[in-house]
Design an enzyme around this catalytic site. Structure first.
Site, PDB file in Angstrom:
ATOM      1  N   ASP A  33       1.002  -1.257   0.058  1.00  0.00           N
ATOM      2  CA  ASP A  33       0.087  -0.278  -0.698  1.00  0.00           C
ATOM      3  C   ASP A  33       0.824   1.291  -0.181  1.00  0.00           C
ATOM      4  O   ASP A  33       1.827   1.036   0.571  1.00  0.00           O
ATOM      5  CB  ASP A  33      -0.986   0.090   1.166  1.00  0.00           C
ATOM      6  CG  ASP A  33      -1.356   1.171   1.462  1.00  0.00           C
ATOM      7  OD1 ASP A  33      -1.844   1.851   0.616  1.00  0.00           O
ATOM      8  OD2 ASP A  33      -1.762   1.411   2.689  1.00  0.00           O
ATOM      9  N   ASN A  35      -0.382   4.657   0.286  1.00  0.00           N
ATOM     10  CA  ASN A  35      -1.372   5.789   0.608  1.00  0.00           C
ATOM     11  C   ASN A  35      -2.176   5.554   1.737  1.00  0.00           C
ATOM     12  O   ASN A  35      -2.966   6.324   1.815  1.00  0.00           O
ATOM     13  CB  ASN A  35      -2.629   6.101  -0.941  1.00  0.00           C
ATOM     14  CG  ASN A  35      -3.416   4.895  -1.188  1.00  0.00           C
ATOM     15  OD1 ASN A  35      -4.150   3.945  -0.288  1.00  0.00           O
ATOM     16  ND2 ASN A  35      -4.199   5.306  -2.356  1.00  0.00           N
ATOM     17  N   ASP A  37      -4.221   3.944   2.563  1.00  0.00           N
ATOM     18  CA  ASP A  37      -5.857   3.380   2.935  1.00  0.00           C
ATOM     19  C   ASP A  37      -5.707   1.243   3.396  1.00  0.00           C
ATOM     20  O   ASP A  37      -7.427   1.160   3.464  1.00  0.00           O
ATOM     21  CB  ASP A  37      -6.425   3.682   1.225  1.00  0.00           C
ATOM     22  CG  ASP A  37      -6.512   2.726   0.266  1.00  0.00           C
ATOM     23  OD1 ASP A  37      -5.310   2.036   0.450  1.00  0.00           O
ATOM     24  OD2 ASP A  37      -7.065   2.675  -0.776  1.00  0.00           O
ATOM     25  N   ASP A  41      -1.427  -1.355  -3.950  1.00  0.00           N
ATOM     26  CA  ASP A  41      -2.161  -0.271  -4.929  1.00  0.00           C
ATOM     27  C   ASP A  41      -0.489  -0.762  -5.960  1.00  0.00           C
ATOM     28  O   ASP A  41       0.078  -1.072  -5.726  1.00  0.00           O
ATOM     29  CB  ASP A  41      -2.628   1.361  -4.900  1.00  0.00           C
ATOM     30  CG  ASP A  41      -1.164   1.368  -3.984  1.00  0.00           C
ATOM     31  OD1 ASP A  41      -0.556   1.498  -3.572  1.00  0.00           O
ATOM     32  OD2 ASP A  41      -1.680   2.410  -2.842  1.00  0.00           O
ATOM     33  N   ASP A 110      -4.456 -10.931 -15.906  1.00  0.00           N
ATOM     34  CA  ASP A 110      -4.969 -11.837 -15.424  1.00  0.00           C
ATOM     35  C   ASP A 110      -6.042 -11.048 -17.013  1.00  0.00           C
ATOM     36  O   ASP A 110      -6.896  -9.962 -17.018  1.00  0.00           O
ATOM     37  CB  ASP A 110      -5.490 -11.376 -14.824  1.00  0.00           C
ATOM     38  CG  ASP A 110      -5.513 -12.928 -13.763  1.00  0.00           C
ATOM     39  OD1 ASP A 110      -6.193 -14.095 -15.086  1.00  0.00           O
ATOM     40  OD2 ASP A 110      -5.129 -13.543 -12.744  1.00  0.00           O
ATOM     41  N   ASP A 211      -7.176 -16.701 -17.369  1.00  0.00           N
ATOM     42  CA  ASP A 211      -8.227 -16.971 -16.261  1.00  0.00           C
ATOM     43  C   ASP A 211      -8.958 -18.162 -16.411  1.00  0.00           C
ATOM     44  O   ASP A 211     -10.156 -17.960 -17.347  1.00  0.00           O
ATOM     45  CB  ASP A 211      -9.269 -16.229 -15.288  1.00  0.00           C
ATOM     46  CG  ASP A 211     -10.052 -16.508 -14.794  1.00  0.00           C
ATOM     47  OD1 ASP A 211      -9.042 -17.387 -13.153  1.00  0.00           O
ATOM     48  OD2 ASP A 211     -11.744 -16.940 -14.044  1.00  0.00           O
ATOM     49  N   GLU A 268      -5.202 -20.993 -17.457  1.00  0.00           N
ATOM     50  CA  GLU A 268      -5.788 -21.418 -16.769  1.00  0.00           C
ATOM     51  C   GLU A 268      -6.974 -22.674 -16.884  1.00  0.00           C
ATOM     52  O   GLU A 268      -7.781 -22.451 -17.386  1.00  0.00           O
ATOM     53  CB  GLU A 268      -6.448 -20.927 -15.112  1.00  0.00           C
ATOM     54  CG  GLU A 268      -6.654 -21.730 -14.070  1.00  0.00           C
ATOM     55  CD  GLU A 268      -7.479 -20.748 -12.810  1.00  0.00           C
ATOM     56  OE1 GLU A 268      -7.569 -20.605 -12.101  1.00  0.00           O
ATOM     57  OE2 GLU A 268      -8.348 -20.453 -13.556  1.00  0.00           O
ATOM     58  N   HIS A 344      -2.709 -17.357  -5.894  1.00  0.00           N
ATOM     59  CA  HIS A 344      -4.119 -17.055  -4.984  1.00  0.00           C
ATOM     60  C   HIS A 344      -5.076 -18.071  -4.642  1.00  0.00           C
ATOM     61  O   HIS A 344      -5.842 -17.011  -3.922  1.00  0.00           O
ATOM     62  CB  HIS A 344      -4.632 -15.502  -5.953  1.00  0.00           C
ATOM     63  CG  HIS A 344      -5.154 -15.632  -7.178  1.00  0.00           C
ATOM     64  ND1 HIS A 344      -4.104 -16.650  -8.180  1.00  0.00           N
ATOM     65  CD2 HIS A 344      -5.705 -15.690  -7.726  1.00  0.00           C
ATOM     66  CE1 HIS A 344      -5.442 -16.739  -8.971  1.00  0.00           C
ATOM     67  NE2 HIS A 344      -6.091 -16.295  -8.946  1.00  0.00           N
ATOM     68  N   ASP A 345      -4.929 -19.030  -5.899  1.00  0.00           N
ATOM     69  CA  ASP A 345      -6.137 -19.815  -4.897  1.00  0.00           C
ATOM     70  C   ASP A 345      -5.876 -20.682  -3.722  1.00  0.00           C
ATOM     71  O   ASP A 345      -7.062 -21.410  -4.029  1.00  0.00           O
ATOM     72  CB  ASP A 345      -6.725 -20.533  -6.146  1.00  0.00           C
ATOM     73  CG  ASP A 345      -7.547 -19.227  -7.102  1.00  0.00           C
ATOM     74  OD1 ASP A 345      -8.138 -18.242  -6.343  1.00  0.00           O
ATOM     75  OD2 ASP A 345      -7.943 -19.287  -8.290  1.00  0.00           O
TER      76      ASP A 345
END
Length: 568
Positions: A33, A35, A37, A41, A110, A211, A268, A344-345
């Site tokens: 990150d 900024n 929040d 990003d 992606d 994907d 994928e 990520h999965d």
């Protein structure tokens, strides 16, 4: 010991840059990150490019950064030509792309085109009426006997069909209700996809990860699938994967778009076999470069078929060897493989395939890296894997964010009551996708250096022991070891192109194999246990190339030891 770089041979004649590359996957929301929040990003990623370059990676795969309502963390796209505001702006992306290219890093986007978000303008138009010009952009069907058009079960649990009162029809969603499937039978849909691809390639993007691309061709008539005993719905993957027009669609994609650019493509493909993959990635197929297969990450399913992947059983090494070796052998000389332990999965590799016990975690993480990176194919490193990051081991449902995990808990515990709460929480701790999505662990300061604000997602509490700052300068760290593995691959045709030979399939403790190329061979020996073992593979006659222990005891193989020998 230096490996010689040889010329000639089948693969050298077909040489392309992606065969020599190593891909580093970034889950933008959890990387850095900039900024305050609490959400990772694009400027944050740009600030970390030198870290990725130092590791030795060649390509950065970005999980979706497009505008999205985030029902499935970006895999539900509402605008393919806009950046998700939380990640920054198009200017931020273009700066990332430019600075990556200056460093010699390529960017992989992606491409999610099996489905869109239900907030996408195409779907918003499509559902207005049956005669809307966009109606046929999606798959709509009338009810059958007052119910869903067929018995397909969603990847995210429940039916694949959602009833829409406006027109009295159901729309198809293989995943979440907010992810309606595109109708690839419509040539206008395909033309729109080609335009999207050209838009990003013309900006300078170097690669696409596609994907669930093998789900785009649905079977004619959308027939019922075969339900397993006790299951409410049919496994949609077994019905839809590798549909009748998939080759045609991918060849059209290649002809209309991919062949015009020097681009790397990986599809994928859940439920695909090596024979399927050869059709799509064969050297003369004019479709894709490689596939992501799911065999090895689908091992150790629950004996109760209703629960699918949800369990906490360890993977059996013999089955793991069988799975990985099948793809190595069957694609050799015919197609190209992707090498990965996690993404990520998937849960964190060291927790799933070895151990995250602090006593052995570092050795185990290095062992897994060695085992994978010495194989034939393009390796993928998921953010934090190079540090040996572990599963987060949540204990409460309120700690989870992943839609798949929450849906599974609701269906199996609350609705169907086929498993108790305690057991399901154990299964989530072992298999939830959220294990991979905790923020990157940069240092031991507050929030692990990920953000100055409140993180969007709870950090793994072990970031003070496992973080990048501690490992970058430590020559014995997992990070430093991964650098060595990547450097070896970059400088060795033997590692990149060599034939694969599995040794002792039935050995349930050791994963050993050889690679052969132009009168050179590698021997890889990995101990997947916490026991001292003895094996003789003739390693005394070879020269030790790399090991995760500081010395070599020849035939003795220590807990989670991995070592590689070169033979000339």
């Amino acid at each position: 010991m230096k490996l010689t770089v040889s010329k000639g041979g089948f693969f050298m004649a077909k040489n392309t840059w992606w065969k020599k590359s190593v891909v580093y996957q970034v889950y933008p929301r959890s990387y850095q990150d900039s900024n305050g929040d609490g959400i990772g990003d694009l400027p944050g990623l740009t600030s970390r490019l030198s870290y990725i370059k130092d590791l030795g990676a060649d390509v950065i795969w970005l999980n979706p950064i497009y505008k999205s309502p985030d029902r499935d963390n970006g895999y539900d796209i509402s605008d393919y030509r806009s950046i998700q505001p939380a990640y920054g702006t198009m200017d931020d992306f273009e700066e990332l792309l430019q600075k990556a290219h200056v460093l010699g890093l390529k960017i992989m986007m992606d491409l999610v085109v099996n489905h869109t978000s239900d907030q996408n303008k195409w779907f918003q138009e499509s559902k207005k009426s049956k005669d809307n010009p966009y109606r046929d952009f999606y798959v709509w069907r009338d009810p059958v006997d007052g119910h869903e058009p067929n018995n397909w079960g969603s990847y995210f649990n429940g039916s694949t069909w959602k009833f829409d009162k406006t027109t009295g029809q159901y729309y198809l969603h293989l995943f979440a209700e907010g992810q309606p499937d595109l109708n690839w039978e419509n040539p206008k849909v395909r033309d729109e996809v080609w335009k999207i691809m050209r838009y990003w390639l013309d900006k300078g993007v170097d690669s696409f990860r596609m994907d669930v691309i093998n789900l785009i061709s649905k079977p004619a008539g959308l027939p019922d699938g075969q339900k397993a005993p006790g299951e409410k719905y049919a496994n949609v993957g077994k019905v839809v994967a590798d549909g009748p027009r998939l080759n045609e669609f991918l060849q059209e994609m290649n002809q209309k778009v991919l062949s015009k650019y020097d681009v790397m493509t990986v599809g994928e493909m859940p439920d695909s076999t090596p024979k399927d993959a050869i059709k799509y990635t064969g050297l003369d197929s004019h479709e894709l470069n490689m596939v992501f297969q799911f065999d090895h990450v689908g091992l150790a399913g629950n004996p109760d078929k209703r629960l699918g992947k949800w369990n906490d059983k360890p993977v059996k090494l013999v089955e793991l060897k069988q799975s990985l070796s099948k793809w190595e052998k069957e694609l050799n000389g015919k197609g190209w493989n992707s090498l990965y332990w996690n993404n990520h999965d998937q849960p964190r590799a060291v927790s799933r395939f070895a151990t995250d016990n602090p006593k052995y975690r570092v050795k185990a993480a290095k062992m897994l890296g060695t085992t994978l990176h010495m194989m034939q194919g393009t390796p993928y490193v998921y953010e934090g894997e190079e540090l040996g990051m572990t599963n987060v081991h949540y204990t409460k449902l309120s700690q989870y964010e992943d839609l798949e995990s929450l849906n599974a808990y609701r269906e199996f515990v609350e609705d169907e009551k086929i498993i108790d709460k305690t057991s399901m929480l154990k299964y989530l701790a072992a298999k939830s996708r959220d294990n991979a999505r905790t923020p990157m662990q940069w240092d031991d300061n507050k929030n692990a250096g990920f953000t100055n604000g409140k993180p969007w997602f709870e950090l793994n509490s072990n970031y003070q022991e496992i973080n990048a700052r501690d490992q970058i300068e430590d020559k014995n760290s997992v990070f430093s070891y991964y650098k060595k593995l990547i450097e070896l691959r970059h400088n060795s045709d033997l590692i990149i192109y060599g034939d694969y030979e599995l040794l002792d399939l039935e050995d349930s403790q050791i994963f050993a194999y050889k690679r052969h190329y132009n009168n050179q061979s590698l021997l890889v020996i990995s101990n997947f246990t916490d026991k001292k073992l003895t094996r003789d593979y003739g390693q005394k006659k070879g020269n030790l190339l790399i090991s995760n222990y500081p010395d070599d005891l020849d035939m003795e193989i220590r807990p989670y030891e991995s070592k590689v020998y070169l033979f000339r």
